[in-house]
Design a protein around this motif. Structure first.
Motif, PDB file in Angstrom:
ATOM      1  N   CYS A 119     -10.767  56.975   7.643  1.00  0.00           N
ATOM      2  CA  CYS A 119     -11.982  56.498   8.301  1.00  0.00           C
ATOM      3  C   CYS A 119     -12.034  57.100   9.698  1.00  0.00           C
ATOM      4  CB  CYS A 119     -12.037  54.969   8.368  1.00  0.00           C
ATOM      5  SG  CYS A 119     -10.669  54.212   9.272  1.00  0.00           S
ATOM      6  N   PHE A 120     -13.228  57.293  10.212  1.00  0.00           N
ATOM      7  CA  PHE A 120     -13.403  57.912  11.533  1.00  0.00           C
ATOM      8  C   PHE A 120     -13.881  56.864  12.518  1.00  0.00           C
ATOM      9  CE2 PHE A 120     -15.533  60.253  14.885  1.00  0.00           C
ATOM     10  CZ  PHE A 120     -14.632  61.277  15.137  1.00  0.00           C
ATOM     11  N   VAL A 121     -13.218  56.794  13.686  1.00  0.00           N
ATOM     12  CA  VAL A 121     -13.584  55.837  14.723  1.00  0.00           C
ATOM     13  C   VAL A 121     -13.884  56.597  16.007  1.00  0.00           C
ATOM     14  CG1 VAL A 121     -12.245  53.958  13.727  1.00  0.00           C
ATOM     15  CG2 VAL A 121     -11.165  55.471  15.393  1.00  0.00           C
ATOM     16  N   ASP A 122     -14.856  56.108  16.766  1.00  0.00           N
ATOM     17  CA  ASP A 122     -15.158  56.680  18.071  1.00  0.00           C
ATOM     18  C   ASP A 122     -14.034  56.353  19.048  1.00  0.00           C
ATOM     19  OD1 ASP A 122     -17.559  57.681  17.114  1.00  0.00           O
ATOM     20  OD2 ASP A 122     -18.649  55.836  17.626  1.00  0.00           O
ATOM     21  N   GLU A 123     -14.045  57.009  20.200  1.00  0.00           N
ATOM     22  CA  GLU A 123     -12.947  56.867  21.152  1.00  0.00           C
ATOM     23  C   GLU A 123     -12.717  55.416  21.555  1.00  0.00           C
ATOM     24  OE1 GLU A 123     -11.506  58.610  25.514  1.00  0.00           O
ATOM     25  OE2 GLU A 123     -13.445  59.188  24.664  1.00  0.00           O
ATOM     26  N   ASN A 124     -13.771  54.647  21.761  1.00  0.00           N
ATOM     27  CA  ASN A 124     -13.644  53.259  22.213  1.00  0.00           C
ATOM     28  C   ASN A 124     -13.856  52.252  21.093  1.00  0.00           C
ATOM     29  OD1 ASN A 124     -13.195  54.030  24.961  1.00  0.00           O
ATOM     30  ND2 ASN A 124     -15.406  54.387  25.176  1.00  0.00           N
ATOM     31  N   GLN A 125     -13.870  52.719  19.863  1.00  0.00           N
ATOM     32  CA  GLN A 125     -14.053  51.827  18.713  1.00  0.00           C
ATOM     33  C   GLN A 125     -12.700  51.365  18.191  1.00  0.00           C
ATOM     34  OE1 GLN A 125     -16.203  53.640  15.512  1.00  0.00           O
ATOM     35  NE2 GLN A 125     -16.309  51.774  14.273  1.00  0.00           N
ATOM     36  N   ALA A 126     -12.626  50.131  17.750  1.00  0.00           N
ATOM     37  CA  ALA A 126     -11.375  49.561  17.254  1.00  0.00           C
ATOM     38  C   ALA A 126     -11.415  49.425  15.736  1.00  0.00           C
ATOM     39  CB  ALA A 126     -11.117  48.196  17.888  1.00  0.00           C
ATOM     40  N   VAL A 127     -10.222  49.455  15.128  1.00  0.00           N
ATOM     41  CA  VAL A 127     -10.086  49.192  13.696  1.00  0.00           C
ATOM     42  C   VAL A 127      -9.353  47.870  13.516  1.00  0.00           C
ATOM     43  CG1 VAL A 127     -10.106  51.603  12.994  1.00  0.00           C
ATOM     44  CG2 VAL A 127      -7.949  50.534  13.613  1.00  0.00           C
ATOM     45  N   GLU A 128      -9.530  47.290  12.364  1.00  0.00           N
ATOM     46  CA  GLU A 128      -8.862  46.023  12.055  1.00  0.00           C
ATOM     47  C   GLU A 128      -7.420  46.284  11.655  1.00  0.00           C
ATOM     48  OE1 GLU A 128      -8.893  41.838  11.828  1.00  0.00           O
ATOM     49  OE2 GLU A 128     -10.386  43.273  12.593  1.00  0.00           O
ATOM     50  N   SER A 129      -6.521  45.422  12.120  1.00  0.00           N
ATOM     51  CA  SER A 129      -5.111  45.569  11.764  1.00  0.00           C
ATOM     52  C   SER A 129      -4.904  45.284  10.274  1.00  0.00           C
ATOM     53  CB  SER A 129      -4.258  44.598  12.587  1.00  0.00           C
ATOM     54  OG  SER A 129      -2.918  44.596  12.131  1.00  0.00           O
ATOM     55  N   VAL A 130      -4.095  46.119   9.631  1.00  0.00           N
ATOM     56  CA  VAL A 130      -3.749  45.903   8.222  1.00  0.00           C
ATOM     57  C   VAL A 130      -2.357  45.286   8.099  1.00  0.00           C
ATOM     58  CG1 VAL A 130      -5.241  47.778   7.468  1.00  0.00           C
ATOM     59  CG2 VAL A 130      -2.836  48.255   7.946  1.00  0.00           C
ATOM     60  N   ASN A 131      -1.837  44.782   9.206  1.00  0.00           N
ATOM     61  CA  ASN A 131      -0.532  44.140   9.196  1.00  0.00           C
ATOM     62  C   ASN A 131      -0.455  42.943   8.248  1.00  0.00           C
ATOM     63  OD1 ASN A 131       2.213  43.790  10.450  1.00  0.00           O
ATOM     64  ND2 ASN A 131       1.294  41.844  11.046  1.00  0.00           N
ATOM     65  N   PRO A 132      -1.543  42.138   8.073  1.00  0.00           N
ATOM     66  CA  PRO A 132      -1.467  41.042   7.099  1.00  0.00           C
ATOM     67  C   PRO A 132      -1.206  41.515   5.670  1.00  0.00           C
ATOM     68  CG  PRO A 132      -3.312  40.720   8.593  1.00  0.00           C
ATOM     69  CD  PRO A 132      -2.794  42.101   8.858  1.00  0.00           C
ATOM     70  N   LEU A 133      -1.586  42.741   5.342  1.00  0.00           N
ATOM     71  CA  LEU A 133      -1.351  43.273   3.997  1.00  0.00           C
ATOM     72  C   LEU A 133      -0.014  43.998   3.893  1.00  0.00           C
ATOM     73  CD1 LEU A 133      -4.844  44.786   3.049  1.00  0.00           C
ATOM     74  CD2 LEU A 133      -3.808  42.689   2.171  1.00  0.00           C
ATOM     75  N   PHE A 134       0.302  44.788   4.897  1.00  0.00           N
ATOM     76  CA  PHE A 134       1.513  45.616   4.861  1.00  0.00           C
ATOM     77  C   PHE A 134       2.286  45.404   6.163  1.00  0.00           C
ATOM     78  CE2 PHE A 134      -1.897  47.951   2.641  1.00  0.00           C
ATOM     79  CZ  PHE A 134      -1.363  48.026   1.372  1.00  0.00           C
ATOM     80  N   ARG A 135       3.497  44.863   6.064  1.00  0.00           N
ATOM     81  CA  ARG A 135       4.303  44.641   7.259  1.00  0.00           C
ATOM     82  C   ARG A 135       4.727  45.961   7.903  1.00  0.00           C
ATOM     83  NH1 ARG A 135       4.750  42.508  10.451  1.00  0.00           N
ATOM     84  NH2 ARG A 135       6.807  41.574  10.819  1.00  0.00           N
ATOM     85  N   SER A 136       4.731  47.042   7.118  1.00  0.00           N
ATOM     86  CA  SER A 136       5.107  48.342   7.688  1.00  0.00           C
ATOM     87  C   SER A 136       4.066  48.852   8.669  1.00  0.00           C
ATOM     88  CB  SER A 136       5.297  49.370   6.564  1.00  0.00           C
ATOM     89  OG  SER A 136       4.106  49.537   5.818  1.00  0.00           O
TER      90      SER A 136
END
Length: 269
Positions: A119-136
């Motif tokens: 996925c492509f994000v702009d410089e100041n755009q945030a993504v959601e953490s996938v830590n709840p799915l994968f502890r790695s």
């Protein structure tokens, strides 16, 4: 002191067209209409919008909207058994596209198949953490923030993992100077001795890959040192240099080390 010049747009200001060699792109093949990858792609398309999908080096690559990264990976994990996140990071496209390409590499342990979600994000755009799915993803997302500056929402402990907490900038961005900016060159000097010691100590060199033009002239071996500029062949013809570990007076509170008590290892353990 040399005046500091901002280097935010250094990548966009390439003076030579051949400065960076661009490797040929790996061919993108269409996704087969039948098979496991076809079923995986159909399961994702049934719930989410797929911007692009293709086979590259025998693996399925899916491009999605950044807002759906967590739910797409949840679908692949819970419905298609891609239960391991083997790798995730980001690629700097700030100069070319104004943002980052974030990718997730997931593995199906039952079929030994891999899918890369991008996925492509702009410089100041945030993504959601996938830590709840994968502890790695915990440390990987922290490294992505530390090194690249990609923001991650709802991470349980989003702070720097490699650089000091008070570090300025993100060292793996293409606009970051190879030898560090002004902050990097004076960080430890300012931290330990204060800025007033800059003229006495001088700046740091933070580029471990730096090649000095005298490297091949300063050949030496413990006990058989040779003068500067001497060829390497002289090492076998040079008389042994007595090894002195310490001056006779010694150093206060430090035990003197004698040659008889020392041992030189033949190889590393």
């Amino acid at each position: 002191m040399r005046p500091y010049t901002p280097k935010d747009n250094v990548q966009a200001k390439a003076y030579y067209t051949d400065r960076f060699w661009v490797a040929p792109r790996v061919p993108e093949e269409p996704v087969p209409e039948e098979g496991l990858y076809a079923e995986d792609l159909a399961a994702v398309k049934a719930k989410h919008k797929v911007l692009k999908a293709y086979i590259q080096r025998g693996q399925l690559v899916i491009h999605i909207n950044p807002e759906e990264n967590l739910e797409v990976l949840r679908t692949l994990k819970e419905e298609r058994w891609y239960e391991m996140l083997s790798e995730m990071s980001a690629v700097d496209f700030l100069a070319e596209r104004g943002g980052f390409e974030v990718f997730y590499q997931v593995l199906n342990l039952n079929t030994a198949r891999r899918i890369r979600v991008k996925c492509f994000v702009d410089e100041n755009q945030a993504v959601e953490s996938v830590n709840p799915l994968f502890r790695s993803a915990d440390w990987a997302e922290r490294e992505m923030w530390d090194m690249m500056g990609v923001k991650v929402n709802n991470h349980p402990y989003l702070k720097r993992i490699l650089m000091p907490d008070d570090w300025e900038g993100h060292p793996l961005r293409k606009s970051y100077p190879l030898e560090g900016d002004e902050f990097a060159q004076w960080y430890e000097v300012d931290k330990i001795f204060g800025k007033e010691a800059r003229d006495i100590i001088g700046p740091e060199n933070r580029d471990p890959a730096r090649i000095d033009r005298y490297d091949t002239e300063r050949f030496a071996r413990l006990g058989y040192e040779v003068p500067r500029g001497a060829p390497a062949e002289m090492v076998d013809k040079t008389e042994e240099t007595p090894i002195r570990y310490q001056e006779e007076e010694g150093v206060f509170l430090i035990e003197k080390l004698s040659e008889e008590r020392s041992k030189v290892l033949d190889r590393r353990k």
